[in-house]
Write an enzyme that holds these catalytic residues in place. Structure first.
Site, PDB file in Angstrom:
ATOM      1  N   HIS A 146       1.231  -3.884   9.034  1.00 13.94           N
ATOM      2  CA  HIS A 146       2.666  -3.772   8.775  1.00 13.94           C
ATOM      3  C   HIS A 146       3.407  -3.256   9.999  1.00 13.94           C
ATOM      4  CE1 HIS A 146       2.759  -4.586   4.470  1.00 13.94           C
ATOM      5  NE2 HIS A 146       1.664  -3.849   4.329  1.00 13.94           N
TER       6      HIS A 146
ATOM      7  N   HIS B 106       0.834  -1.206   0.000  1.00 11.06           N
ATOM      8  CA  HIS B 106       0.000   0.000   0.000  1.00 11.06           C
ATOM      9  C   HIS B 106       0.866   1.253   0.000  1.00 11.06           C
ATOM     10  CE1 HIS B 106      -3.288  -2.690   0.963  1.00 11.06           C
ATOM     11  NE2 HIS B 106      -4.150  -1.690   1.068  1.00 11.06           N
TER      12      HIS B 106
END
Length: 234
Positions: A202, A153
């Site tokens: 993440h 992303h």
């Protein structure tokens, strides 16, 4: 002979810093940014593999965000993150490519194709090289089976917003417009990176590596297409 050799070196250096040359300052700056980004990415990756440096901070940052996650912010962040998924960025890049096609800006279109879709492929390759597992929580906000390092992303968003900022900086007439383009690009990338850590998708090092990865790749793509355009014009 020594004097002639010195002159050649000086002429070569001067040509690399000439603003208008096809292989001048713009190419030198692009290569320098790419080399710097590669070095920073290598340092982050080395810390992740060796579990040193920033990798020691990853778990504490992830646990802090997980402990402070609450509604309605979680829902807002989920929507914002979804709007910056790889698929969403690909659609946005397609619309931007259509814009360049209509305006017949071939070199910008080529740079876009190399920077965004190419950057996405690079990110997938790096994920399989490092094969880092994602953060694990008792009650995860997102459940993903893919690898964590570097963040897809964040990488895709950096490529898209970075490309838009480069386009505005190189085409806008007003200095203020250029400054705002860069600031907005930095803000959007920072928000995307923070959203991925906030959701537990993440680690901090994942998003930082994604940013650095795309910055280096973007510098290579923009510089390469600009050099091609200058050579054709010459």
């Amino acid at each position: 002979m020594k004097f002639l050799s010195t002159n050649r070196v000086l002429r070569f250096i001067e040509a690399r810093f000439t603003p208008g040359g096809e292989l001048g300052l713009h190419l030198t700056a692009g290569v320098a940014l790419m080399v710097l980004a590669t070095a920073v990415f290598g340092a982050i990756a080395g810390a992740v593999v060796g579990r040193t440096g920033i990798a020691l901070l990853d778990l504490r940052v992830s646990q802090w965000f997980d402990a402070h996650a609450a509604e309605p912010l979680v829902s807002v962040v989920l929507v914002f993150s979804a709007l910056h998924s790889v698929a969403s960025v690909a659609v946005a890049a397609g619309l931007l490519g259509w814009y360049f096609w209509r305006r017949r800006e071939r070199y910008w279109l080529l740079a876009l194709v190399c920077a965004v879709p190419g950057g996405m492929l690079l990110n997938v390759l790096l994920k399989y090289v490092y094969q880092r597992s994602r953060p694990v929580f008792d009650a995860p906000m997102v459940d993903l089976a893919t690898y964590s390092f570097p963040s897809g992303h964040t990488s895709a968003s950096t490529a898209l917003y970075g490309f838009l900022a480069c386009y505005v900086v190189m085409t806008a007439r007003r200095h203020g417009t250029r400054v705002w383009a860069v600031l907005l690009a930095v803000l959007m990338v920072a928000l995307v990176a923070t959203s991925r850590v906030y959701l537990g998708a993440h680690y901090l090092s994942d998003v930082l590596a994604g940013i650095v990865e795309s910055c280096g790749w973007l510098a290579l793509c923009i510089t390469g297409c600009s050099t091609l355009r200058r050579r054709r014009a010459a």
